[in-house]
Design a protein around this motif. Structure first.
Motif, mmCIF file in Angstrom:
data_model
loop_
_atom_site.group_PDB
_atom_site.id
_atom_site.type_symbol
_atom_site.label_atom_id
_atom_site.label_comp_id
_atom_site.label_asym_id
_atom_site.label_seq_id
_atom_site.Cartn_x
_atom_site.Cartn_y
_atom_site.Cartn_z
ATOM 1 N N ARG A 223 0.838 -1.214 0.000
ATOM 2 C CA ARG A 223 0.000 0.000 0.000
ATOM 3 C C ARG A 223 0.865 1.255 0.000
ATOM 4 O O ARG A 223 0.571 2.227 -0.703
ATOM 5 C CB ARG A 223 -0.912 0.006 1.227
ATOM 6 N N GLU A 224 1.933 1.261 0.799
ATOM 7 C CA GLU A 224 2.840 2.414 0.845
ATOM 8 C C GLU A 224 3.484 2.646 -0.520
ATOM 9 O O GLU A 224 3.564 3.790 -0.990
ATOM 10 C CB GLU A 224 3.924 2.187 1.901
ATOM 11 N N SER B 148 -5.638 4.135 -3.067
ATOM 12 C CA SER B 148 -6.022 3.448 -1.838
ATOM 13 C C SER B 148 -6.445 2.019 -2.172
ATOM 14 O O SER B 148 -7.583 1.775 -2.570
ATOM 15 C CB SER B 148 -7.163 4.206 -1.153
ATOM 16 N N ALA B 149 -5.543 1.080 -1.995
ATOM 17 C CA ALA B 149 -5.782 -0.311 -2.382
ATOM 18 C C ALA B 149 -6.759 -1.004 -1.445
ATOM 19 O O ALA B 149 -6.668 -0.880 -0.232
ATOM 20 C CB ALA B 149 -4.471 -1.072 -2.406
ATOM 21 N N ALA C 75 3.546 -7.000 -7.343
ATOM 22 C CA ALA C 75 2.222 -7.047 -6.709
ATOM 23 C C ALA C 75 1.196 -6.404 -7.635
ATOM 24 O O ALA C 75 1.531 -5.569 -8.474
ATOM 25 C CB ALA C 75 2.234 -6.326 -5.370
ATOM 26 N N LEU C 76 -0.040 -6.831 -7.461
ATOM 27 C CA LEU C 76 -1.189 -6.218 -8.118
ATOM 28 C C LEU C 76 -2.073 -5.633 -7.028
ATOM 29 O O LEU C 76 -2.322 -6.288 -6.020
ATOM 30 C CB LEU C 76 -1.982 -7.259 -8.912
ATOM 31 N N LEU C 77 -2.534 -4.402 -7.242
ATOM 32 C CA LEU C 77 -3.392 -3.739 -6.262
ATOM 33 C C LEU C 77 -4.579 -3.119 -6.970
ATOM 34 O O LEU C 77 -4.429 -2.517 -8.035
ATOM 35 C CB LEU C 77 -2.618 -2.636 -5.534
ATOM 36 N N ARG C 78 -5.752 -3.267 -6.394
ATOM 37 C CA ARG C 78 -6.979 -2.676 -6.954
ATOM 38 C C ARG C 78 -7.502 -1.659 -5.951
ATOM 39 O O ARG C 78 -7.538 -1.919 -4.754
ATOM 40 C CB ARG C 78 -8.025 -3.759 -7.207
ATOM 41 N N THR D 67 -10.644 1.411 -4.891
ATOM 42 C CA THR D 67 -12.104 1.459 -4.801
ATOM 43 C C THR D 67 -12.762 1.835 -6.132
ATOM 44 O O THR D 67 -13.922 1.522 -6.360
ATOM 45 C CB THR D 67 -12.554 2.462 -3.720
ATOM 46 N N ASP D 68 -12.012 2.499 -7.014
ATOM 47 C CA ASP D 68 -12.542 2.881 -8.324
ATOM 48 C C ASP D 68 -12.363 1.775 -9.367
ATOM 49 O O ASP D 68 -12.723 1.960 -10.526
ATOM 50 C CB ASP D 68 -11.845 4.154 -8.827
ATOM 51 N N GLY D 69 -11.762 0.648 -8.966
ATOM 52 C CA GLY D 69 -11.555 -0.456 -9.902
ATOM 53 C C GLY D 69 -10.265 -0.355 -10.694
ATOM 54 O O GLY D 69 -9.983 -1.197 -11.549
ATOM 55 N N ARG D 70 -9.464 0.684 -10.436
ATOM 56 C CA ARG D 70 -8.180 0.796 -11.122
ATOM 57 C C ARG D 70 -7.224 -0.262 -10.572
ATOM 58 O O ARG D 70 -7.261 -0.580 -9.390
ATOM 59 C CB ARG D 70 -7.563 2.183 -10.918
ATOM 60 N N VAL D 71 -6.371 -0.783 -11.439
ATOM 61 C CA VAL D 71 -5.404 -1.803 -11.020
ATOM 62 C C VAL D 71 -3.998 -1.275 -11.271
ATOM 63 O O VAL D 71 -3.672 -0.806 -12.370
ATOM 64 C CB VAL D 71 -5.611 -3.128 -11.781
#
Length: 132
Positions: free
Chosen positions: A41-42, A52-53, A65-68, A70-74
């Motif tokens: 996250r950092e 904000s993952a 890493a893959l992070l999504r 709240t807007d669905g962006r990856v």
């Protein structure tokens, strides 16, 4: 042996030790990996301010890493030397699944493909990335 040669050898050795100490103190080199979800996250927030993952998958080795959000962006993170590089994935991303390995390519050819060992999460992420 000549005293001047010994002095030169000692000074060279001392200089090497001083440089190694400085590199160690600055945290240069070493084996940089993504330690946990909080670290991911950092890194994501550093790469994309305000990212904000809510969903995170870290490669078993900690290299990517893959992070999504709240807007669905990856966001795709991968190690680049002793730092991490990132790209927001778009519909132009390529995704291949090979058992527990997920191979992700971005529209940026300079970023290259990234292979993530995600274990059981690989299928979930492959399906969700294909919907981008």
């Amino acid at each position: 042996m000549d005293f001047g040669l010994l002095l030169q050898l000692g000074a060279s050795l001392l200089a090497i030790l001083v440089l190694a100490g400085i590199a160690w103190k600055l945290g240069l080199g070493g084996d940089t990996r993504i330690r946990d979800e909080e670290h991911a996250r950092e890194l994501a927030d550093e790469a994309e301010s305000g990212f904000s993952a809510v969903d995170i998958a870290i490669d078993r080795a900690g290299y990517a890493a893959l992070l999504r959000d709240t807007d669905g962006r990856v966001l795709l993170l991968r190690r680049h030397g002793s730092h991490f590089a990132s790209r927001l994935l778009t519909g132009h991303a390529s995704v291949r699944l090979d058992r527990h390995l997920l191979v992700v390519g971005t529209s940026d050819k300079r970023f290259g493909e990234v292979t993530l060992d995600l274990g059981n999460k690989a299928q979930y992420w492959a399906a969700s990335l294909r919907r981008l």
